[in-house]
Design an enzyme around this catalytic site. Structure first.
Site, PDB file in Angstrom:
ATOM      1  N   ARG A  78      46.404  40.417  43.201  1.00 47.39           N
ATOM      2  CA  ARG A  78      47.043  39.444  41.835  1.00 47.39           C
ATOM      3  C   ARG A  78      46.144  40.171  40.396  1.00 47.39           C
ATOM      4  O   ARG A  78      45.364  40.934  40.873  1.00 47.39           O
ATOM      5  CB  ARG A  78      45.365  38.576  42.963  1.00 47.39           C
ATOM      6  CG  ARG A  78      45.176  37.897  41.522  1.00 47.39           C
ATOM      7  CD  ARG A  78      44.194  36.213  42.234  1.00 47.39           C
ATOM      8  NE  ARG A  78      44.410  35.513  41.109  1.00 47.39           N
ATOM      9  CZ  ARG A  78      43.048  35.034  41.052  1.00 47.39           C
ATOM     10  NH1 ARG A  78      41.625  36.021  40.997  1.00 47.39           N
ATOM     11  NH2 ARG A  78      42.596  34.509  39.225  1.00 47.39           N
ATOM     12  N   HIS A 122      43.385  33.671  32.978  1.00 37.52           N
ATOM     13  CA  HIS A 122      41.976  34.135  33.091  1.00 37.52           C
ATOM     14  C   HIS A 122      41.108  34.232  32.105  1.00 37.52           C
ATOM     15  O   HIS A 122      41.129  35.560  31.830  1.00 37.52           O
ATOM     16  CB  HIS A 122      42.455  35.572  34.098  1.00 37.52           C
ATOM     17  CG  HIS A 122      41.239  35.918  34.942  1.00 37.52           C
ATOM     18  ND1 HIS A 122      41.360  35.698  36.915  1.00 37.52           N
ATOM     19  CD2 HIS A 122      40.159  35.821  34.753  1.00 37.52           C
ATOM     20  CE1 HIS A 122      39.854  36.065  37.168  1.00 37.52           C
ATOM     21  NE2 HIS A 122      39.265  35.905  36.502  1.00 37.52           N
ATOM     22  N   GLU A 167      39.730  29.806  37.865  1.00 39.67           N
ATOM     23  CA  GLU A 167      38.187  29.179  37.711  1.00 39.67           C
ATOM     24  C   GLU A 167      38.644  28.423  36.591  1.00 39.67           C
ATOM     25  O   GLU A 167      37.347  28.721  35.969  1.00 39.67           O
ATOM     26  CB  GLU A 167      37.506  30.039  37.985  1.00 39.67           C
ATOM     27  CG  GLU A 167      37.803  30.580  39.265  1.00 39.67           C
ATOM     28  CD  GLU A 167      36.528  31.728  39.320  1.00 39.67           C
ATOM     29  OE1 GLU A 167      35.512  32.022  38.073  1.00 39.67           O
ATOM     30  OE2 GLU A 167      35.962  32.546  40.282  1.00 39.67           O
ATOM     31  N   ASN A 293      38.651  31.015  45.557  1.00 42.00           N
ATOM     32  CA  ASN A 293      37.460  32.057  44.975  1.00 42.00           C
ATOM     33  C   ASN A 293      36.591  31.427  45.599  1.00 42.00           C
ATOM     34  O   ASN A 293      35.705  30.212  44.915  1.00 42.00           O
ATOM     35  CB  ASN A 293      37.197  32.350  42.906  1.00 42.00           C
ATOM     36  CG  ASN A 293      38.708  32.610  42.882  1.00 42.00           C
ATOM     37  OD1 ASN A 293      39.235  32.927  43.724  1.00 42.00           O
ATOM     38  ND2 ASN A 293      38.798  33.032  41.695  1.00 42.00           N
ATOM     39  N   TYR A 295      32.827  32.865  46.679  1.00 40.06           N
ATOM     40  CA  TYR A 295      30.929  33.918  46.260  1.00 40.06           C
ATOM     41  C   TYR A 295      30.388  33.465  46.951  1.00 40.06           C
ATOM     42  O   TYR A 295      29.460  34.106  48.115  1.00 40.06           O
ATOM     43  CB  TYR A 295      30.978  33.893  44.739  1.00 40.06           C
ATOM     44  CG  TYR A 295      32.328  34.832  44.799  1.00 40.06           C
ATOM     45  CD1 TYR A 295      32.394  36.354  43.673  1.00 40.06           C
ATOM     46  CD2 TYR A 295      33.424  34.189  43.533  1.00 40.06           C
ATOM     47  CE1 TYR A 295      33.494  37.191  43.939  1.00 40.06           C
ATOM     48  CE2 TYR A 295      34.662  34.855  43.236  1.00 40.06           C
ATOM     49  CZ  TYR A 295      34.189  36.612  42.968  1.00 40.06           C
ATOM     50  OH  TYR A 295      34.980  37.040  42.745  1.00 40.06           O
ATOM     51  N   GLU A 354      39.922  35.563  45.509  1.00 38.50           N
ATOM     52  CA  GLU A 354      38.736  36.102  44.837  1.00 38.50           C
ATOM     53  C   GLU A 354      37.608  35.789  46.198  1.00 38.50           C
ATOM     54  O   GLU A 354      37.529  34.853  46.491  1.00 38.50           O
ATOM     55  CB  GLU A 354      38.576  36.258  44.184  1.00 38.50           C
ATOM     56  CG  GLU A 354      38.868  36.302  43.054  1.00 38.50           C
ATOM     57  CD  GLU A 354      38.216  35.868  41.271  1.00 38.50           C
ATOM     58  OE1 GLU A 354      36.731  35.624  41.179  1.00 38.50           O
ATOM     59  OE2 GLU A 354      39.560  35.579  40.528  1.00 38.50           O
TER      60      GLU A 354
HETATM   61  C1  FCB Z   1      34.965  35.127  39.186  1.00 36.08           C
HETATM   62  C2  FCB Z   1      35.857  35.791  37.980  1.00 36.08           C
HETATM   63  C3  FCB Z   1      36.180  37.403  38.371  1.00 36.08           C
HETATM   64  C4  FCB Z   1      34.990  38.199  38.163  1.00 36.08           C
HETATM   65  C5  FCB Z   1      34.044  37.759  39.337  1.00 36.08           C
HETATM   66  C6  FCB Z   1      33.456  38.124  40.016  1.00 36.08           C
HETATM   67  O1  FCB Z   1      33.990  34.025  38.565  1.00 36.08           O
HETATM   68  O2  FCB Z   1      37.165  34.895  38.301  1.00 36.08           O
HETATM   69  O3  FCB Z   1      36.718  37.356  36.492  1.00 36.08           O
HETATM   70  O4  FCB Z   1      34.156  38.219  37.303  1.00 36.08           O
HETATM   71  O5  FCB Z   1      33.600  35.783  39.348  1.00 36.08           O
END
Ligand code: FCB
Length: 447
Positions: A78, A122, A167, A293, A295, A354
């Site tokens: 990607r 992006h 995002e 994505n 985290y 992500e």
């Molecule tokens: C996400 C972004 C990516 C990177 C990660 C750590 O929010 O999409 O570009 O910065 O965080």
């Protein structure tokens, strides 16, 4: 308990990057400026005054980077396309040299047996469009559809699936509400027209891609939101935040309407941006896959001061990444079950586009990243075993890169260490670990 080796047959292993974070070569071969070039040049906005002018020099070193991907055994890569490399002012004249770069990149990936998965946007909006209001201007959505047409016509013969936006939540909040990312606007909730215009752009581009027989995904940053306590005030605050972070960017696409944002005091027409028929344009083209994505989860309390109707609170007693983000792998499992509860049959197959973490003071040993990835992949396998259709995992990131406002050195997310002085690439321990996992999963499924 199912684990990562139990992920389904045909599961796609990948890694992710983004153009401004890795390419460099910002003034080469006719590329126009983006909002990130302009923003990063302002004193004090990016740590240590770094910019993406050189970053990982991937524009020149992509063959070496693809060799690393091939050695990892990736099924897919990607990356994002730099809109101002292809259309230097965002609209009008196409830059042949910019298109030629993505041709070379795609061909080199295919020669290595890696499926390209491009993201059209992006965050590096052409500065020419920003000069006309950027995403606050409805017209930008129509320019995006033209750009999608240029790219699909050029690469659609070799690229089967596309991500429209990365995002839109994070871009809207950091770029337009708080001003910590480009273009640096501080509009708070009045940034929401920028969110709507991105979603409109998604819908218009999705039609363009579908008309050409191509698959469409949208990559949303989603987070399970938990109230800090069971009190009505904390619960209401958590619901308001969930509507803003998650539902605002997913409901219109999957359900065809916006969530109720009245608790935030947002008018139904999103400050005049929402025109009749817009939600149809966003919803009707449909989505072949939801890019997720992930985290961390988010804990929310009722506000202690006037302003926004929520406060962020830390999640104690769990590890935290170098960024200070709480590590709660089961939150990914819970998030996936929650998406099924919320969207039911409207939920398309999911691809993790992500997931990863920054690690403090690493070079080659990066055990916290291995722990992070293995626990999140196990959580994914658990959700898959409970019937969620999960198609693949693209870790963030292949390379250490330009981490937006954090610059080059402080938040390293790569499986591969990059020395930004020499551009030397050094695979970390997580690289070998990921390569072995991919090989083992593949061998197990071939039996
Ligand atoms: C996400 C972004 C990516 C990177 C990660 C750590 O929010 O999409 O570009 O910065 O965080």
């Amino acid at each position: 308990m199912p684990d990562r080796y139990d992920l389904p047959t045909g599961f796609r292993w990948g890694a992710a990057t983004a153009a401004y974070q890795i390419e460099g070569a910002v003034a080469e071969d006719g590329r126009g400026p983006s909002v990130w070039d302009t923003f990063a040049a302002r004193p004090g906005v990016v740590r240590d005054g770094h910019t993406g002018a050189v970053a990982c020099d991937h524009y020149h070193r992509y063959p070496e980077d693809i060799a690393l991907m091939k050695d990892l055994g990736l099924d897919g890569y990607r990356f994002s396309i730099s809109w101002p490399r292809v259309l230097p002012t965002g609209a009008g004249t196409v830059n042949p040299a910019g298109l030629a770069f993505y041709d070379r990149l795609v061909d080199a990936l295919l020669e290595s047996g890696i499926t390209p998965l491009p993201t059209l946007f992006h965050w590096d909006l052409p500065q020419g469009l920003e000069d006309n209001g950027g995403w606050l201007n409805r017209d930008t959505a129509y320019r995006f559809a033209e750009y999608a047409t240029v790219m699909a016509d050029r690469l659609g013969d070799r690229v089967p699936a596309w991500i429209t936006l990365n995002e839109p939540f994070v871009h809207t909040v950091f770029g337009y509400a708080l001003g910590t990312h480009a273009p640096g606007r501080t509009l708070m909730l009045e940034a929401l027209p920028a969110a709507h215009h991105q979603l409109l752009a998604h819908g218009l581009a999705a039609s363009v891609l579908h008309d050409r027989g191509l698959e469409v995904m949208l990559s949303n940053n989603l987070t399970p939101v938990e109230p800090a306590s069971a009190s009505p005030a904390d619960t209401a605050a958590a619901e308001a935040y969930d509507a803003l972070h998650n539902r605002l960017f997913t409901d219109p696409v999957l359900l065809g309407h916006y969530p109720d944002l009245s608790a935030l005091g947002v008018p139904d027409d999103l400050y005049g941006a929402l025109h009749p028929g817009d939600t149809d344009l966003i919803h009707t083209p449909g989505l072949d896959g939801l890019g997720l994505n992930f985290y961390n989860p988010t804990r929310i309390a009722a506000p202690t001061e006037p302003g926004l109707p929520f406060d962020f609170v830390d999640i104690p007693d769990v590890p935290h990444t170098a960024f200070g983000w709480p590590v709660v792998p089961d939150a990914l499992h819970q998030l996936l079950l929650g998406l099924r509860d919320t969207y039911g049959k409207a939920l398309p197959p999911i691809t993790i586009t992500e997931n990863g973490c920054s690690v403090t003071e690493e070079t080659v040993p990066d055990q916290p990243r291995i722990d992070f990835m293995s626990a999140h992949l196990d959580a994914l396998a658990q959700a898959a075993a409970e019937g969620i259709d999960i198609r693949g995992y693209y870790t963030w990131s292949l390379l250490d890169n330009f981490e937006w406002a954090e610059g080059l050195f402080s938040q390293r997310f790569g499986l591969v260490h990059v020395d930004f002085e020499t551009q030397r690439r050094t695979p970390k321990a997580s690289y070998a670990w990921y390569r072995d996992l991919i090989a083992a999963h593949r061998a197990q499924n071939a039996r």
